[in-house]
Design a protein around this motif. Structure first.
Motif, mmCIF file in Angstrom:
data_model
loop_
_atom_site.group_PDB
_atom_site.id
_atom_site.type_symbol
_atom_site.label_atom_id
_atom_site.label_comp_id
_atom_site.label_asym_id
_atom_site.label_seq_id
_atom_site.Cartn_x
_atom_site.Cartn_y
_atom_site.Cartn_z
ATOM 1 N N LEU A 156 9.112 -2.810 4.558
ATOM 2 C CA LEU A 156 8.892 -1.757 5.542
ATOM 3 C C LEU A 156 7.528 -1.139 5.291
ATOM 4 O O LEU A 156 7.276 -0.581 4.215
ATOM 5 N N ARG A 157 6.646 -1.245 6.266
ATOM 6 C CA ARG A 157 5.350 -0.589 6.168
ATOM 7 C C ARG A 157 5.524 0.908 6.360
ATOM 8 O O ARG A 157 6.526 1.366 6.926
ATOM 9 N N GLN A 214 0.838 -1.196 0.000
ATOM 10 C CA GLN A 214 0.000 0.000 0.000
ATOM 11 C C GLN A 214 0.876 1.251 0.000
ATOM 12 O O GLN A 214 2.101 1.158 0.150
ATOM 13 N N PRO A 215 0.286 2.437 -0.199
ATOM 14 C CA PRO A 215 1.088 3.655 -0.290
ATOM 15 C C PRO A 215 2.068 3.821 0.874
ATOM 16 O O PRO A 215 1.699 3.658 2.035
ATOM 17 N N GLY A 216 3.303 4.122 0.547
ATOM 18 C CA GLY A 216 4.341 4.296 1.554
ATOM 19 C C GLY A 216 5.135 3.051 1.841
ATOM 20 O O GLY A 216 6.206 3.130 2.463
ATOM 21 N N THR A 246 16.556 2.107 8.584
ATOM 22 C CA THR A 246 15.238 1.846 9.176
ATOM 23 C C THR A 246 15.110 0.394 9.585
ATOM 24 O O THR A 246 14.583 0.075 10.654
ATOM 25 N N TRP A 247 15.602 -0.506 8.739
ATOM 26 C CA TRP A 247 15.520 -1.938 9.040
ATOM 27 C C TRP A 247 16.331 -2.284 10.282
ATOM 28 O O TRP A 247 15.832 -2.935 11.202
ATOM 29 N N ARG A 292 12.212 11.013 6.860
ATOM 30 C CA ARG A 292 13.376 11.174 6.003
ATOM 31 C C ARG A 292 13.331 10.202 4.821
ATOM 32 O O ARG A 292 13.645 10.582 3.685
ATOM 33 N N LEU A 293 12.956 8.960 5.094
ATOM 34 C CA LEU A 293 12.878 7.968 4.026
ATOM 35 C C LEU A 293 11.923 8.422 2.939
ATOM 36 O O LEU A 293 12.243 8.393 1.746
ATOM 37 N N HIS A 294 10.753 8.871 3.326
ATOM 38 C CA HIS A 294 9.756 9.234 2.327
ATOM 39 C C HIS A 294 10.016 10.606 1.713
ATOM 40 O O HIS A 294 9.552 10.883 0.597
#
Length: 307
Positions: free
Chosen positions: A133-134, A62-64, A177-178, A140-142
Motif C-alpha cells: 500500500l503506497r 518510501q515513507p508511509g 484499505t486493500w 486512520r491507518l497512519h
C-alpha cells in the motif's frame, strides 16, 4: 461491510500475540524476515529502503508505505540494494532493534501476526503473496502506525495491552484499505445485503442446522438465485463455506478452551463426536484431540515451557 466479518475471520485464525518492533536501520544494512509462517508486516516511518521478495523486481519503499506478506515467506529489506542481508533478531515480542552502519537512517515498524491456517478462510486466501500500500494519506491507518511506534518505545503500565490492541487494529486497517480498493469478490460479498447477512448468520450461529433452503429464505432470495450469487461472490457454495467456518471455529475452540471434544463438536453443529472428528480431520489432517495436543505443545514451546 456487513457486520464485522473481517474481524471475525481474523479472530478465528490468529493464534498468538503479534511480534512488533521499531527497527532503526542505518546504511548500509540488510535484514531478512519471514520463513516461520504468519503474516509479516512493515511500515516505513522515515527514510527509504528496498524490498526483495520471491525473485520479483526490487520495490523501493518510501515513507508511509505499508507492506503485508500473508504468505510468511522469506523477504529482505535493505539499503543499499546490494547489501548482504542477515536475519533480524528481536529478543522481545515488543521493542526496538538497531541494525546497520552509520549512514542514512531508515525507521521501520515491523512485525508478524501468528496465524493458524489463515489461508483456509476464503477472505484471507484471496490475498496476494505481497500486499503493498503506497502512502495515499490513509489517515486512520497512519494514525495507528504513529500511536504504535510511540507505544513500542514506552514502558508505561498497560503497554503490552495497548500495543497488542494497536497491532490488531493495524492489520484490520491494512486489509480494509486493500479490500476497499477492490470492489469485487469478498468485498462485494460483505457489502451485498443478502450474502453479507447470510455470512453473518453463519458466523454468529454455526451450530444452527442450516440448509440451503433456509439460508435462501432468510436472505429473501429464491434458492437457485441465492446459491448462484453466494458461490460467485464467496468462491464456494453455501454449505461448503458453512462446513469450513464450523471447522475454523472448532479449531479456535480447541486451541483456547479445555472443553470435551464432544462439547466443542456440539458448539459447531455436530451431535455426533465421530462425525465431528471425521469432518475436522478432513479439513486439518488431524483428529481434534491430536490437533489440540499439538497446538498446546507448540504454545508451550513459544513460551519457553517444557522440552
Amino acid at each position: 461491510m456487513h457486520g464485522d466479518l473481517l474481524s471475525e475471520a481474523l479472530a478465528a485464525v490468529t493464534t498468538a500475540p503479534a511480534l512488533s518492533v521499531n527497527v532503526y536501520a542505518s546504511a548500509p544494512w540488510g535484514s531478512r524476515f519471514g520463513g516461520r509462517g504468519g503474516y509479516g508486516f512493515h511500515v516505513v516511518v522515515r527514510g527509504s529502503c528496498w524490498l526483495l521478495h520471491k525473485g520479483a523486481d526490487p520495490i523501493l519503499l518510501q515513507p508511509g508505505d505499508v507492506v503485508l506478506v500473508p504468505s510468511g515467506e522469506v523477504h529482505t529489506l535493505a539499503d543499499p540494494l546490494d547489501t548482504e542481508p542477515v536475519d533480524l533478531v528481536a529478543n522481545d515480542r515488543i521493542g526496538r532493534v538497531v541494525v546497520g552502519g552509520y549512514g542514512a537512517e531508515t525507521v521501520l515498524l515491523s512485525g508478524a501476526y501468528r496465524m493458524e491456517h489463515g489461508g483456509r478462510h476464503p477472505l484471507l486466501a484471496n490475498l496476494p503473496d505481497l500486499v503493498h500500500l503506497r502512502d495515499h494519506g490513509q489517515h486512520r491507518l497512519h494514525t495507528v502506525v504513529g500511536l504504535l511506534s510511540a507505544e513500542i518505545e514506552d514502558s508505561s503500565p498497560g503497554n503490552a495491552a495497548v500495543v497488542g490492541a494497536l497491532v490488531d487494529a493495524l492489520l484490520i486497517y491494512i486489509l480494509r484499505t486493500w479490500y476497499e480498493g477492490r470492489p469485487t469478490g469478498w468485498t462485494a460479498a460483505m457489502n451485498d445485503p443478502a450474502i453479507g447477512s447470510t455470512l453473518h448468520r453463519i458466523h454468529s450461529t454455526p451450530a444452527e442446522p442450516w440448509t440451503v433452503d433456509r439460508l435462501a429464505r432468510e436472505a429473501g432470495l429464491a434458492r437457485a438465485t441465492f446459491t448462484r450469487r453466494f458461490t460467485a461472490l464467496v468462491g464456494e457454495p453455501p454449505l461448503t463455506y458453512l462446513t469450513r467456518w464450523r471447522m475454523i471455529t472448532a479449531a479456535r475452540l480447541l486451541r483456547r478452551e479445555p472443553k470435551p471434544l464432544a462439547a466443542i463438536g456440539r458448539q459447531v453443529g455436530y451431535n455426533s463426536e465421530f462425525a465431528f472428528a471425521k469432518a475436522f480431520k478432513r479439513e486439518y489432517g488431524l483428529a481434534p484431540g491430536e490437533y489440540r495436543r499439538n497446538r498446546s505443545q507448540s504454545m508451550k514451546s513459544r513460551m519457553g515451557v517444557g522440552n
